[in-house]
Design an enzyme around this catalytic site. Structure first.
Site, short mmCIF file in Angstrom:
data_model
loop_
_atom_site.label_atom_id
_atom_site.label_comp_id
_atom_site.label_asym_id
_atom_site.label_seq_id
_atom_site.Cartn_x
_atom_site.Cartn_y
_atom_site.Cartn_z
N LYS A 138 -12.52 3.71 -7.48
CA LYS A 138 -13.00 4.79 -8.36
C LYS A 138 -12.09 6.01 -8.28
CE LYS A 138 -17.78 3.53 -7.30
NZ LYS A 138 -18.98 4.03 -6.63
N HIS A 181 2.46 -1.13 13.37
CA HIS A 181 1.26 -1.94 13.66
C HIS A 181 1.02 -1.89 15.18
CE1 HIS A 181 -1.82 -4.83 13.47
NE2 HIS A 181 -1.23 -5.78 12.74
N ARG A 194 -6.80 -11.78 11.71
CA ARG A 194 -6.85 -11.47 13.15
C ARG A 194 -7.19 -10.02 13.47
NH1 ARG A 194 -4.15 -15.77 12.44
NH2 ARG A 194 -3.43 -14.62 10.63
N THR A 195 -6.50 -9.10 12.82
CA THR A 195 -6.66 -7.70 13.24
C THR A 195 -8.08 -7.23 12.99
OG1 THR A 195 -4.34 -7.35 12.77
CG2 THR A 195 -5.68 -5.38 13.05
N ARG A 219 -6.57 -0.32 7.94
CA ARG A 219 -5.31 -0.96 7.48
C ARG A 219 -5.10 -0.56 6.03
NH1 ARG A 219 -3.51 -7.12 8.26
NH2 ARG A 219 -3.00 -6.18 10.26
C1 NCD Z 1 0.84 -9.09 10.88
C2 NCD Z 1 0.63 -7.91 9.94
O1 NCD Z 1 -0.40 -7.82 9.28
O2 NCD Z 1 1.53 -7.09 9.90
N1 NCD Z 1 -0.31 -9.85 11.10
C3 NCD Z 1 -1.20 -9.43 12.04
O3 NCD Z 1 -1.73 -8.35 11.99
N2 NCD Z 1 -1.43 -10.27 13.05
C4 NCD Z 1 2.01 -9.90 10.53
C5 NCD Z 1 2.13 -10.48 9.15
O4 NCD Z 1 1.28 -10.28 8.29
O5 NCD Z 1 3.12 -11.17 8.93
#
Ligand code: NCD
Length: 305
Positions: free
Chosen positions: A80, A129, A51-52, A101
């Protein structure tokens, strides 16, 4: 530089402005199709994401911009031995906005400090997040019409669940909210995240059933398998809470049931039909909020130069 590492980088006024912009984007998407023409978003994803990453990329494309990036540390020069700082310095020359991320708590601070363009923390380890929180806030706002005066139940892995840390930090700044934190003792909210709750009332509980009746929001979370050091402990705790239709019997008619997704077993599929289930809407709202955030950060950058 205009950056979003921690949700408290945004003031309440900023958040309200981003929500209003996201709502306008949702109602008038055509108005925004060229807003980021010739702009580039770089998505640097060292950790898995559906999703993100995809909603961030879809957000930039829907604003008329383009996207570059990598998905998985294995596809980057991290293999590397390149540092995050060097990678971000380089990518700052290729993109107008960076979303990253990383599996390490705090990695986003290092990256933001090096970035010459607006930087977005798309999740750093078990820490924060903030863009998920923006999606969560729009979901609550559009469902319940307010972000204050709410009783919010947050259930599952509050120790490693970075979405819960950012959500608490955001909602605690709106008046008269209270939190019911539901988790096994091993997965309680860590102190650093509790501090963010400020003066909001907090109740800690191990029972979902006993807590559900007077909640306005129920935020379920996945037990974060990848952050456990003991597989045995994960196996023991993984199915601690499973929301099923029978558990919703005493819940409010307008309860907002949320989950950042992905779900494993935390919400049974039978709940999906319940009109109170908001978690798929939440994913769509994530795209609108990321569109609004990109516009907001680019505008802030412009104002500062
Ligand atoms: C979450 C995350 O990556 O922290 N997912 C997300 O970004 N929608 C929650 C999760 O992974 O449980």
């Amino acid at each position: 530089m205009a950056c979003l590492v921690d949700i408290t980088d945004l003031s309440v006024e900023d958040i309200d402005k981003i929500i209003a912009l996201a709502e306008d984007i949702r109602n008038n998407p055509i108005k925004y199709v060229e807003s980021c023409k010739h702009k580039i978003l770089a998505t640097l994803f060292y950790e898995p994401s559906t999703r993100t990453r995809l909603s961030s990329e879809s957000a930039m494309i829907s604003l008329g911009g383009s996207v570059i990036g990598f998905s998985g540390a294995g596809a980057s020069s991290a293999t590397k031995g390149e540092t995050i700082a060097d990678t971000v310095s380089v990518v700052s020359g290729y993109a107008d906005v960076i979303a990253m991320r990383h599996n390490l708590d705090g990695a986003a601070y290092v990256a933001a400090a090096k970035s010459k363009v607006p930087f977005i923390n798309a999740g750093d380890g078990g820490h924060f997040h903030p863009t998920q929180t923006l999606a969560d806030l729009l979901t609550i706002h559009s469902r319940l019409g307010r972000l204050n005066g709410l009783k919010i139940g947050i259930c599952g892995d509050l120790k490693y669940g970075r979405t819960t840390h950012s959500l608490i930090a955001a909602l605690s700044r709106y008046a008269d909210n209270e939190f019911v934190l539901i988790s096994p003792p091993e997965l309680r909210l860590p102190d650093f995240a509790k501090k963010h709750a400020g003066n909001c009332a907090i109740t800690e509980s191990e029972s979902l059933e006993n807590s559900i009746a007077d909640l306005n929001v129920l935020y379920m979370t996945r037990i974060q398998k990848e952050r456990f050091t003991s597989e045995e402990e994960y196996e023991r705790l993984k199915d601690s809470y499973i929301l099923s239709p029978d558990k919703l019997r005493d819940a409010k008619n307008d309860l907002c049931i949320m989950h950042p997704l992905p779900r494993v077993n935390e919400i049974s599929v039978a709940v999906d039909k319940d009109p109170r289930a908001c978690y798929f809407k939440q994913t769509l709202y994530g795209k609108y909020m990321r569109m609004a955030l990109i516009l907001f950060l680019l505008d802030e950058k412009q104002k500062r130069t």
